[in-house]
Motif scaffolding. Sequence first.
Motif, PDB file in Angstrom:
ATOM      1  N   ALA A  48       0.808  -1.220   0.000  1.00 10.05           N
ATOM      2  CA  ALA A  48       0.000   0.000   0.000  1.00 10.05           C
ATOM      3  C   ALA A  48       0.842   1.271   0.000  1.00 10.05           C
ATOM      4  O   ALA A  48       0.373   2.319  -0.419  1.00 10.05           O
ATOM      5  CB  ALA A  48      -0.962   0.000   1.198  1.00 10.05           C
ATOM      6  N   ASN A  66      -6.959   1.778  -4.534  1.00  8.50           N
ATOM      7  CA  ASN A  66      -5.492   1.713  -4.692  1.00  8.50           C
ATOM      8  C   ASN A  66      -5.052   0.380  -5.282  1.00  8.50           C
ATOM      9  O   ASN A  66      -3.888   0.001  -5.174  1.00  8.50           O
ATOM     10  CB  ASN A  66      -4.770   2.017  -3.370  1.00  8.50           C
ATOM     11  N   ARG A  73      -0.114   3.892  -5.750  1.00  4.21           N
ATOM     12  CA  ARG A  73      -0.163   3.656  -4.302  1.00  4.21           C
ATOM     13  C   ARG A  73       0.673   4.662  -3.534  1.00  4.21           C
ATOM     14  O   ARG A  73       0.408   4.939  -2.368  1.00  4.21           O
ATOM     15  CB  ARG A  73       0.305   2.234  -3.997  1.00  4.21           C
ATOM     16  N   VAL A 129      -1.694   7.441  -2.820  1.00  3.39           N
ATOM     17  CA  VAL A 129      -2.909   7.137  -2.066  1.00  3.39           C
ATOM     18  C   VAL A 129      -2.504   6.431  -0.774  1.00  3.39           C
ATOM     19  O   VAL A 129      -2.009   5.311  -0.800  1.00  3.39           O
ATOM     20  CB  VAL A 129      -3.854   6.224  -2.879  1.00  3.39           C
TER      21      VAL A 129
END
Lengths: 308, 248
Positions: free
Chosen positions: A207, B53, B81, B84
Amino acid sequence: MASATRPATVRERVADADRSVGRLLLVAAGALFWGWLVVSWVNRWLGGVLVPVGQPLVPAGAVEATLAALPGLAAYASDAAFVVELSPDLARGTWLTVVITAVSLVLGFFIAVPLAVARVYGRFSSWLSLGYTELLRGTPLLAQLFVLYYGLNLASYVPGALSGVFPRNVVWVAILGFTLNGAAYQAEYIRGALESVEEGQITAGRAIGLSKLETIYYVVLPQGLRYAIPSWTNEFVYLIKYSSLAAFITVPELYYRADQIASETFRYTLIFVVTGVTYLALVLTASKLMARVEGAVAIPGLGVEREE
Amino acid sequence: MSDGDFLGVTDVSKWYGDDQVLHDVSFEMDRGDVTVLIGPSGSGKSTMLRCVNRLAEAQEGSIRLDGEEVLSPDIDVDDLRREVGMVFQGFNLFAHLTARGNVALGPRRVLGLSESESRERAAAQLDRVGLADQMDSYPAELSGGQQQRVGIARALAMEPKLMLFDEPTSALDPELIGEVLEVMHGLVDEGMTMLVVTHEMSFAREVADEIVFLDEGHVVERGPPEQLFERPEKERTGRFLERIESHD
Ligand SMILES: Nc1ncnc2c1ncn2[C@@H]1O[C@H](COP(=O)(O)OP(=O)(O)OP(=O)(O)O)[C@@H](O)[C@H]1O
Ligand SMILES: [Mg+2]
């Protein structure tokens, strides 16, 4: 820490005293063992600066005379002298045992990590890794050594740069065999540990924009390898003992030397007890060492904290 | 109402195997908006967030972020990513790194900052979430609320243009929820664009520009909080809100 300000209970003090006596004995025995080994090795490398090469560090006759003079120990005087007599050979054999184990373990580790990563995170490579691991774990180590030595005759292909390192090229064959085999076992232990790293951390790594490989490298491996230490220590210990199989392809390591002396002198019991104690000392050293490493790299706040 | 200049989610559908978990989900956000996704467990809130994402891959629809199509096969997912940020229900901190190490990893390895620059940035972000005095603590040495604030700092350190929050306070003991919400309020005040999944209705009521109510993968109803909370159009929305509020 908090415990520093809290007075110890009686029970803790007794336990501490017991522990420190035990620890003291162990440290003394370890120092004696490694002192003897290292001084013997150095003496040999430097061409006999302390005692002529092949001679025990202390004269066997002197040991025998000293023990004979002590009441209670006199009965063991001649056995002790015999052990002292063969100690240079044991030290020589132990050197090869230590080197073969250490080199194979380290080389095997660098194969095991990619194998484990492939197994857990690969697709096609996962099958390759599985195949390799099962093949090497599923067949006898001795058979593998025989294939490398007698079957493929690898000792005659040792590259020039390596061939001078050990007195005999077959040592490299043994190292290759133990590396390939040990890598399979190490990979299994490491795989288990990698799988125990929480999935969520991988998600978090992805992420913030790390690639899958970067996430494995920066997030999974630093934790997984730590968690692998206890089970990986098993492989270390096994390898110390299994390295004796190298004797069957004529590597003059500890077991080979012991066997040779025993068949010349027929004092099997005494020789193999001493040899066994030597392996035990190596194994204890390995496990103590790894316990220290584990403590030193432990993640604060996780699991048991180190004593002391 | 938003005109979707910044984030436009249009008819997004997503299947896991044969199960369709998102059905033509649509909503829009402007820069600086706070949108709160609510809905019962399993309604697809996390999945919707992850589609933004690309931690989850939507099969159909469009997600436009700042003029770019997120669902296009041509975009660099890692680039997306890094712009975000995401905050997780379970914190998901890197267990082997200190608070500072957790926050510095992205700037160092993804943005390519130097060691000292990334450490400085980490320090600044930890200060921003009120953890200047816990920089050298490891996750296992921190309370849940502190861990989640590190999680927020970790996302902020990438200087994202959109922040996704997936139930950031759901795993916390009640007395620790406040400190995390306070940090989130701070971000709202700074004008951060935030897409938040939460059951904290008072937070939603206070800061949301729009509430989106999801049920079984469908957007049942959406609108500004005062409308959704006070005069829900759909009966299902009302029932869900009653159930949630009675838990508070
Ligand atoms: N990786 C997955 N594989 C298969 N099914 C999944 C996966 N992730 C989620 N699902 C399913 O998709 C549906 C939506 O899940 P999702 O986690 O998005 O719901 P949610 O609204 O976030 O729920 P919760 O409030 O419990 O977090 C559920 O039915 C769930 O079982
Ligand atoms: Mg969820």
